[in-house]
Design a protein around this motif. Structure first.
Motif, PDB file in Angstrom:
ATOM      1  N   GLY B  50       0.816  -1.215   0.000  1.00  0.00           N
ATOM      2  CA  GLY B  50       0.000   0.000   0.000  1.00  0.00           C
ATOM      3  C   GLY B  50       0.848   1.263   0.000  1.00  0.00           C
ATOM      4  N   GLY B  51       0.333   2.280  -0.653  1.00  0.00           N
ATOM      5  CA  GLY B  51       1.029   3.568  -0.663  1.00  0.00           C
ATOM      6  C   GLY B  51       0.103   4.669  -1.147  1.00  0.00           C
ATOM      7  N   LEU B  52       0.524   5.898  -0.910  1.00  0.00           N
ATOM      8  CA  LEU B  52      -0.253   7.066  -1.354  1.00  0.00           C
ATOM      9  C   LEU B  52       0.410   7.670  -2.595  1.00  0.00           C
ATOM     10  CD1 LEU B  52      -1.776   6.807   1.312  1.00  0.00           C
ATOM     11  CD2 LEU B  52      -1.405   9.214   1.729  1.00  0.00           C
ATOM     12  N   PRO B  53      -0.380   8.363  -3.419  1.00  0.00           N
ATOM     13  CA  PRO B  53       0.230   8.989  -4.603  1.00  0.00           C
ATOM     14  C   PRO B  53       0.924  10.304  -4.252  1.00  0.00           C
ATOM     15  CG  PRO B  53      -2.138   9.342  -4.605  1.00  0.00           C
ATOM     16  CD  PRO B  53      -1.833   8.520  -3.388  1.00  0.00           C
ATOM     17  N   VAL B  54       1.958  10.205  -3.417  1.00  0.00           N
ATOM     18  CA  VAL B  54       2.726  11.384  -3.010  1.00  0.00           C
ATOM     19  C   VAL B  54       4.197  11.103  -3.276  1.00  0.00           C
ATOM     20  CG1 VAL B  54       1.073  12.217  -1.283  1.00  0.00           C
ATOM     21  CG2 VAL B  54       2.797  10.537  -0.615  1.00  0.00           C
ATOM     22  N   THR B  55       4.960  12.150  -3.507  1.00  0.00           N
ATOM     23  CA  THR B  55       6.356  11.958  -3.907  1.00  0.00           C
ATOM     24  C   THR B  55       7.204  11.314  -2.803  1.00  0.00           C
ATOM     25  OG1 THR B  55       6.587  14.315  -3.459  1.00  0.00           O
ATOM     26  CG2 THR B  55       6.557  13.640  -5.755  1.00  0.00           C
ATOM     27  N   CYS B  56       6.734  11.366  -1.553  1.00  0.00           N
ATOM     28  CA  CYS B  56       7.429  10.666  -0.466  1.00  0.00           C
ATOM     29  C   CYS B  56       7.399   9.149  -0.701  1.00  0.00           C
ATOM     30  CB  CYS B  56       6.759  10.947   0.882  1.00  0.00           C
ATOM     31  SG  CYS B  56       6.854  12.652   1.407  1.00  0.00           S
ATOM     32  N   ASN B  57       6.435   8.688  -1.491  1.00  0.00           N
ATOM     33  CA  ASN B  57       6.274   7.246  -1.738  1.00  0.00           C
ATOM     34  C   ASN B  57       6.847   6.819  -3.090  1.00  0.00           C
ATOM     35  OD1 ASN B  57       3.163   6.253  -0.055  1.00  0.00           O
ATOM     36  ND2 ASN B  57       4.845   7.509   0.648  1.00  0.00           N
ATOM     37  N   GLY B 127      11.569   5.239   3.274  1.00  0.00           N
ATOM     38  CA  GLY B 127      11.081   5.385   1.905  1.00  0.00           C
ATOM     39  C   GLY B 127      11.691   6.586   1.189  1.00  0.00           C
ATOM     40  N   HIS B 128      12.159   7.573   1.971  1.00  0.00           N
ATOM     41  CA  HIS B 128      12.664   8.829   1.405  1.00  0.00           C
ATOM     42  C   HIS B 128      13.233   9.661   2.552  1.00  0.00           C
ATOM     43  CE1 HIS B 128       9.742  11.763   3.103  1.00  0.00           C
ATOM     44  NE2 HIS B 128       9.205  10.606   3.446  1.00  0.00           N
ATOM     45  N   ARG B 129      13.691  10.834   2.217  1.00  0.00           N
ATOM     46  CA  ARG B 129      13.997  11.861   3.218  1.00  0.00           C
ATOM     47  C   ARG B 129      13.509  13.209   2.688  1.00  0.00           C
ATOM     48  NH1 ARG B 129      17.164  10.540   7.527  1.00  0.00           N
ATOM     49  NH2 ARG B 129      18.263   8.563   7.355  1.00  0.00           N
ATOM     50  N   ARG B 301      14.641  18.618  -3.166  1.00  0.00           N
ATOM     51  CA  ARG B 301      13.391  18.929  -2.457  1.00  0.00           C
ATOM     52  C   ARG B 301      12.900  17.674  -1.719  1.00  0.00           C
ATOM     53  NH1 ARG B 301       9.453  23.269  -4.776  1.00  0.00           N
ATOM     54  NH2 ARG B 301       7.621  23.131  -3.472  1.00  0.00           N
ATOM     55  N   VAL B 302      12.995  16.554  -2.396  1.00  0.00           N
ATOM     56  CA  VAL B 302      12.785  15.246  -1.757  1.00  0.00           C
ATOM     57  C   VAL B 302      13.999  14.420  -2.145  1.00  0.00           C
ATOM     58  CG1 VAL B 302      11.182  13.319  -1.404  1.00  0.00           C
ATOM     59  CG2 VAL B 302      10.340  15.447  -2.386  1.00  0.00           C
ATOM     60  N   THR B 303      14.572  13.675  -1.192  1.00  0.00           N
ATOM     61  CA  THR B 303      15.734  12.839  -1.519  1.00  0.00           C
ATOM     62  C   THR B 303      15.429  11.377  -1.188  1.00  0.00           C
ATOM     63  OG1 THR B 303      16.760  13.194   0.642  1.00  0.00           O
ATOM     64  CG2 THR B 303      17.381  14.720  -1.121  1.00  0.00           C
ATOM     65  N   TYR B 304      16.130  10.500  -1.873  1.00  0.00           N
ATOM     66  CA  TYR B 304      15.840   9.069  -1.748  1.00  0.00           C
ATOM     67  C   TYR B 304      17.090   8.209  -1.544  1.00  0.00           C
ATOM     68  CZ  TYR B 304      11.615  10.889  -3.980  1.00  0.00           C
ATOM     69  OH  TYR B 304      10.494  11.627  -4.280  1.00  0.00           O
ATOM     70  N   GLY B 305      18.254   8.796  -1.730  1.00  0.00           N
ATOM     71  CA  GLY B 305      19.484   8.002  -1.753  1.00  0.00           C
ATOM     72  C   GLY B 305      19.953   7.509  -0.396  1.00  0.00           C
ATOM     73  N   ASP B 306      19.655   8.259   0.656  1.00  0.00           N
ATOM     74  CA  ASP B 306      20.119   7.872   1.994  1.00  0.00           C
ATOM     75  C   ASP B 306      18.944   7.283   2.771  1.00  0.00           C
ATOM     76  OD1 ASP B 306      21.177   7.568   4.499  1.00  0.00           O
ATOM     77  OD2 ASP B 306      21.343   9.707   4.936  1.00  0.00           O
TER      78      ASP B 306
END
Lengths: 135, 352
Positions: B50-57, B127-129, B301-306
């Protein structure tokens, strides 16, 4: 007798004739005051919660924002006075976030082109009925 | 069912045709269980995450697509995972609590709360930072956070991590929550509320900040990228049954989420590809221009690598949640986090 014949001809046409509409756009307008009503706690949906489109006939959703504030749809932000056109290419059920609804959600159901005969007759009758209700 | 408008016009419906079709169907029905069971044995159905349609996901759809593309390659499990779109956190929480889904992206404080209520769930990966913003009108006089004193600010809910970001900003400026008027509002309503001057600002996750900024009437007053760089909100959470019953699948899910994060932060080309994927109807069903705006303005603005799971960061989040009253008491880290999957990560290639 002539009237019965004309009715039969109309029914036959409605059941058999190919469906062609002047435009594939299905227009829905977000009226002025929608946001204000929602913020005031009005739970009445101004747009239908479920919109039915027919592939190949009216398969382009056209949303026009007549409200004084932007509305989010899916979440495209539609500014006051702007329109947003969304074509659908496949038979499908689609859920969208929509700020014009009390639930915040709108479902767009794209149905297949009704087959010749009873389905097509029913489709035309339902469409005519809806147009009569809205006028 | 006919999908081709032209073909329907050539179909001749008749009683004989219906009888023939009916006969064929009734002949086929007894064989259906055999057909179904043989196909079911071919491959296990994918688990729904499950997830939401937001860039955090965003790492979730990328992980799902990458995994689907890799099935059949050596060392890749046949069973996949699929993105299951939800419209709000309460529905995700409910589905995870009842076991309707076995895995989901969830707000970290909500997972802490679930674990405290003895719901068997564990955070297995971030999932993100970053990715939260405080937006104000472009034409407003507010230049710094302290200017919001006495103003009306919208937040998604008092359980949202965005609210913790707001509280952190208040504390930094030696202000208290009483210094502003907080209103709870669904994030999609926030851009309209700001435009109508029903609120003076709003604090939420993307893309609802970017949507108004791109339209030209809003600007970010504060962003987590500047104020709370290691901010976390959405975390990959799985039910403990899934860990017990299918540990390799959970490991592969974590491998792909982490790989998706590295891939997303590897450069603009990956992000552009991610926008194309996520904008699709199967995933976020959103305007690619808004998603692109989030990815580019600025690139972090949103990061995912760490996606490291750092105990001290969860401790801070818990402390903030306790102070905000959304969590009643401290919960042991081991009760809601399982680090073993992140420790055992195997790099996977994302080829999209």
């Amino acid at each position: 007798m002539l009237g019965v014949g004309a009715l039969c001809a109309l029914v036959a046409w409605a059941a058999l004739a190919p469906i062609t509409l002047p435009s594939r756009d299905e227009l829905f307008e977000i009226p002025a005051g929608t946001f204000a009503r929602r913020m005031a706690g009005d739970k009445v949906d101004i747009l239908p919660a479920e919109i039915h489109l027919t592939q190949g006939a009216n398969d382009v959703l056209l949303l026009r924002n007549l409200d004084k504030v932007p509305q989010i749809f899916g979440p495209v932000l539609i500014m006051p006075g702007q329109s947003f056109r969304l074509p659908f290419e496949t038979v499908s059920v689609n859920e969208f976030a929509c700020t014009a609804h009390a639930s915040g959600q709108m479902r767009v159901i794209v149905n297949a082109m009704p087959a010749v005969g009873w389905p097509r007759l029913r489709w035309r009758a339902a469409r005519a009925w809806k147009r009569m209700q809205s006028t | 069912m006919h999908n081709d408008a032209n073909s329907t016009d050539t179909v001749v419906d008749s009683p004989l045709r219906r009888q023939l079709l009916g006969g064929l169907l009734s002949a086929a029905v007894p064989a259906l269980p055999l057909i179904m069971s043989s196909s079911a044995g071919a491959a296990e159905s994918p688990i729904q995450v499950g997830g939401l349609p937001v860039t955090c996901n965003l790492t979730l759809p990328i992980a799902a697509v990458a995994k689907a593309a890799a099935v059949g390659k050596p060392g890749v499990l046949a069973q996949g995972f699929e993105y299951s779109k939800y419209n709000g956190w309460p529905e995700v929480k409910e589905s995870l609590m009842t076991g309707r889904i076995q895995a989901a992206y969830m707000l970290a404080p909500l997972v802490m709360d679930l674990a405290d209520k003895r719901i068997p769930v564990k955070i297995v990966s971030l999932g993100h930072r970053s990715g939260a913003v405080i937006m104000v009108r472009t034409d407003s006089a507010y230049r710094k956070f302290a200017d919001l004193k006495g103003k009306r600010i919208a937040i998604p809910s008092r359980f949202a991590v965005d609210f913790l970001f707001l509280r952190k900003m208040l504390a930094r400026e030696k202000m208290s929550p009483k210094d502003i008027e907080i209103v709870e509002m669904a994030p999609p309503d926030m851009p309209a509320a700001l435009y109508a001057k029903a609120v003076d600002g709003y604090c939420t996750g993307e893309p609802f900040g970017a949507a108004a900024q791109r339209a030209g009437y809003a600007r970010p007053l504060a962003m987590t990228r500047d104020e709370w760089r290691n901010y976390i909100c959405c975390v990959l959470t799985v039910r403990e049954e899934l860990i017990k019953e299918n540990r390799p699948l959970v490991q592969e899910l974590v491998n792909y989420v982490q790989a998706a994060g590295n891939w997303l932060d590897s450069g603009p080309a990956s992000r552009e590809k991610a926008v194309t994927i996520a904008a699709g109807r199967k995933y976020f069903n959103q305007d690619p221009n808004v998603l692109r705006f989030v990815m580019q303005n600025p690139a972090d603005r949103v990061t995912y690598g760490d996606l490291r799971m750092i105990r001290a960061e969860f401790d801070e989040l818990m402390q903030l949640s306790i102070e905000a009253g959304t969590i009643k008491r401290p919960i042991a880290y081991e009760n809601y986090v399982d680090e073993s999957f992140v420790r055992a990560i195997k790099p996977v290639a994302i080829s999209l």
